[in-house]
Write an enzyme that holds these catalytic residues in place. Structure first.
Site, PDB file in Angstrom:
ATOM      1  N   LYS A  23       0.883  -1.187   0.145  1.00 13.47           N
ATOM      2  CA  LYS A  23      -0.082  -0.077   0.159  1.00 13.47           C
ATOM      3  C   LYS A  23       0.685   1.310  -0.066  1.00 13.47           C
ATOM      4  O   LYS A  23       0.656   2.117  -0.838  1.00 13.47           O
ATOM      5  CB  LYS A  23      -0.990   0.084   1.093  1.00 13.47           C
ATOM      6  CG  LYS A  23      -1.951   1.069   1.230  1.00 13.47           C
ATOM      7  CD  LYS A  23      -3.305   0.688   2.097  1.00 13.47           C
ATOM      8  CE  LYS A  23      -3.097   0.561   3.416  1.00 13.47           C
ATOM      9  NZ  LYS A  23      -3.509   1.677   4.256  1.00 13.47           N
ATOM     10  N   GLY A  96      -5.147   7.685   5.348  1.00 11.20           N
ATOM     11  CA  GLY A  96      -4.187   8.817   5.786  1.00 11.20           C
ATOM     12  C   GLY A  96      -2.615   9.102   5.304  1.00 11.20           C
ATOM     13  O   GLY A  96      -2.364  10.293   5.144  1.00 11.20           O
ATOM     14  N   GLN A 170       4.937   9.111   7.231  1.00 10.48           N
ATOM     15  CA  GLN A 170       4.066   9.952   6.761  1.00 10.48           C
ATOM     16  C   GLN A 170       4.678  11.375   7.043  1.00 10.48           C
ATOM     17  O   GLN A 170       4.521  12.157   6.069  1.00 10.48           O
ATOM     18  CB  GLN A 170       2.649   9.813   7.310  1.00 10.48           C
ATOM     19  CG  GLN A 170       2.030   8.469   6.822  1.00 10.48           C
ATOM     20  CD  GLN A 170       0.679   8.104   7.381  1.00 10.48           C
ATOM     21  OE1 GLN A 170       0.128   8.645   8.018  1.00 10.48           O
ATOM     22  NE2 GLN A 170       0.031   7.133   6.838  1.00 10.48           N
ATOM     23  N   ASP A 316       2.091  -1.502  11.920  1.00 12.75           N
ATOM     24  CA  ASP A 316       0.973  -1.906  11.313  1.00 12.75           C
ATOM     25  C   ASP A 316       0.493  -3.198  11.681  1.00 12.75           C
ATOM     26  O   ASP A 316      -0.739  -3.496  11.267  1.00 12.75           O
ATOM     27  CB  ASP A 316       0.636  -1.567   9.765  1.00 12.75           C
ATOM     28  CG  ASP A 316       0.848   0.109   9.498  1.00 12.75           C
ATOM     29  OD1 ASP A 316       0.427   0.833  10.229  1.00 12.75           O
ATOM     30  OD2 ASP A 316       1.161   0.228   8.193  1.00 12.75           O
TER      31      ASP A 316
HETATM   32  C1  S3P Z   1       2.804   4.628   6.082  1.00 13.24           C
HETATM   33  C2  S3P Z   1       3.340   5.066   7.442  1.00 13.24           C
HETATM   34  C3  S3P Z   1       2.819   4.483   8.870  1.00 13.24           C
HETATM   35  C4  S3P Z   1       1.794   3.344   8.597  1.00 13.24           C
HETATM   36  C5  S3P Z   1       0.900   3.595   7.642  1.00 13.24           C
HETATM   37  C6  S3P Z   1       1.508   3.889   6.434  1.00 13.24           C
HETATM   38  C7  S3P Z   1       3.149   5.369   4.788  1.00 13.24           C
HETATM   39  O1  S3P Z   1       2.020   5.811   9.453  1.00 13.24           O
HETATM   40  O2  S3P Z   1       1.119   3.281   9.834  1.00 13.24           O
HETATM   41  O3  S3P Z   1      -0.050   2.655   7.328  1.00 13.24           O
HETATM   42  O4  S3P Z   1       2.947   4.579   3.963  1.00 13.24           O
HETATM   43  O5  S3P Z   1       4.211   6.139   5.181  1.00 13.24           O
HETATM   44  P1  S3P Z   1       2.924   6.900  10.339  1.00 13.24           P
HETATM   45  O6  S3P Z   1       3.804   7.420   9.474  1.00 13.24           O
HETATM   46  O7  S3P Z   1       2.000   7.764  10.823  1.00 13.24           O
HETATM   47  O8  S3P Z   1       3.597   6.094  11.513  1.00 13.24           O
END
Ligand code: S3P
Length: 443
Positions: A23, A96, A170, A316
């Site tokens: 993803k 998110g 993120q 995750d």
């Molecule tokens: C992700 C980062 C993680 C993860 C999310 C996907 C990404 O979140 O939990 O499912 O693709 O950068 P955080 O950066 O908030 O930890």
């Protein structure tokens, strides 16, 4: 009535299967392909609702994107300056990652944007991205720190040096994407390593990214050149089957072409510390990302104190790790995982409630959970969970975790509100059934 899973008790997992594409990498393939110059070809793309949301957002921003067809997508890049204002809000759905990375990418554009999401996303914190972006000069407004997010154009972003207060890929990625259109150098320092797909993929698009210890730096004004991207299978989706095969006696399963980027393999490290039998076969590098086939066989698991430094590398996977812990001999303690409270649901509260209702000794804490586990003389084939009905709170990973728990249940496990499984794992029910889980989807 909402969608639900009905999962019969017992069984074992076997055979060879390939879970859908990663993803995180799928989101990024669209974003970077869109702002590159030239045509980017993507294969192995996750045809799940989250990545499709990102695809539709970029279509609204004037980018031609063909597909997905059988995991193939063609992105006709417009260059960093080629995106166009959308005449409607950009809907990130449940994703998110889409919203936070878009905040970074769009804050340096010469037009205004509004980002919206579904009920779950609308509750999630956005200041962690909005605050450092404002320090770069962005004009970003949230609704009391949550979506919708309004981004107004500004004359010029400035690079900053930012020490992240939390380990978040993120946040890091949003700042790096903003940094592409900022003046000077943008530097992000992480308190602990987090997934580095953005850095790797930027390099694949010809951007110079300097990485030194906990620091990532890039200079603004660099152009991206189109490339091709082969998306590996998502280790976060494979995790349900890794745990399922580990807890169900007689299981022997091969998961093909799984991404094994060291910033994502916390689940492997934690399960191995618990005594899991997972073999990495034919390790290789595909398009800048490490990949392997994983052979997982049933093993007697033992409870552990999860090392806090592994938490961001498995962030995750905790819902399904809690299920593994319930089947292990002795107590498991998870600390330093307060981020779980602000995921698609409060994963500490929702998992603890669900586990308790299936008869597990699970105690939620502010930043993790303590799970009682089994006594030493416990029969490794005996049921661990009683049957029951679980509210997944619309959280895809909670729903899939309890589906897997049914392998060691004494009776049927019913899981409510499962439609969002399609955000990250389309085809979960069919694949799980083919591997040996007695699962049915009902609506
Ligand atoms: C992700 C980062 C993680 C993860 C999310 C996907 C990404 O979140 O939990 O499912 O693709 O950068 P955080 O950066 O908030 O930890």
């Amino acid at each position: 009535m909402t969608a639900r899973f009905e999962v019969g008790p017992g069984g074992r997992l076997s055979g060879r299967l390939r879970v859908p594409g990663d993803k995180s990498i799928s989101h990024r393939s669209i974003m970077l392909g869109a702002i590159a110059e030239g045509v980017t070809q993507v294969s192995g793309f996750l045809e799940g609702a989250d990545a499709i949301s990102t695809m539709n957002v970029f279509r609204s921003l004037g980018v031609r994107i063909d597909g997905p067809t059988g995991g193939r997508v063609t992105v006709h890049g417009v260059g960093l300056g080629g995106l166009k204002a959308s005449d409607h809000p950009l809907d990130c759905g449940n994703a998110g990652t889409a919203m936070r990375l878009l905040m970074g990418l769009l804050s340096g554009q010469g037009f205004a944007s509004t980002l919206i999401g579904d009920e779950s996303l609308t509750k999630r914190p956005m200041r962690r991205v909005a605050d450092p972006l404002s320090r770069m000069g962005a004009d970003i407004r949230t609704h009391e720190g949550r979506p919708p997010v309004r981004i107004e154009p500004v004359a010029q972003l400035e690079g900053i040096r930012y020490e992240m207060p939390m380990a978040s890929a993120q946040v890091k990625s949003a700042l790096l994407l903003a940094g592409l259109s900022a003046k000077g150098v943008t530097e992000v320092i992480e308190p602990a390593p987090t997934r580095d797909h953005t850095e790797r993929m930027l390099e694949g698009f010809g951007v110079r990214v300097e990485r030194e210890g906990a620091s990532v730096r890039l200079r603004g004004g660099q152009r991206l050149r189109a490339t091709s991207i082969d998306v590996p299978s998502d280790i976060s989706s494979a995790a349900f089957f890794m745990v399922g095969a580990s807890i169900a006696p007689g299981s022997d399963l091969v998961l093909e072409h799984v991404g094994t980027n060291p910033t994502r393999t916390g689940i492997l490290s934690i399960l191995r510390l618990m005594g899991a039998d997972i073999e990495e076969i034919n390790p290789r590098v595909v398009g800048g990302e490490p990949v392997a086939d994983l052979r997982v066989r049933h093993a007697r698991l033992r409870g552990i104190d999860v090392p806090p430094e592994l938490v961001p590398l498995a962030i995750d996977e905790f819902p399904v790790l809690f299920v593994a812990a319930a089947c292990a001999e002795g107590r498991t303690r998870v600390t330093g995982a307060e981020e779980l409270r602000v995921k698609e649901s409060d994963r500490i509260a929702v998992m603890a409630r669900g586990l308790q209702s299936l008869g597990v000794d699970a105690t939620p804490t502010e930043d993790g959970m303590v799970i009682g586990g089994r006594p030493a003389a416990f029969d490794p084939a005996a049921p661990v969970f009683r049957g029951g009905q679980i509210d997944s709170h619309g959280d895809h990973r909670i729903a899939m975790s309890f589906a897997v728990a049914a392998l060691r249940a004494s009776d049927t496990v019913l899981i409510d509100d499962t439609a969002n499984v399609a955000t990250s794992f389309p085809g979960f029910v069919e694949l799980a059934r083919a591997a040996g889980l007695a699962i049915d989807a009902r609506s």
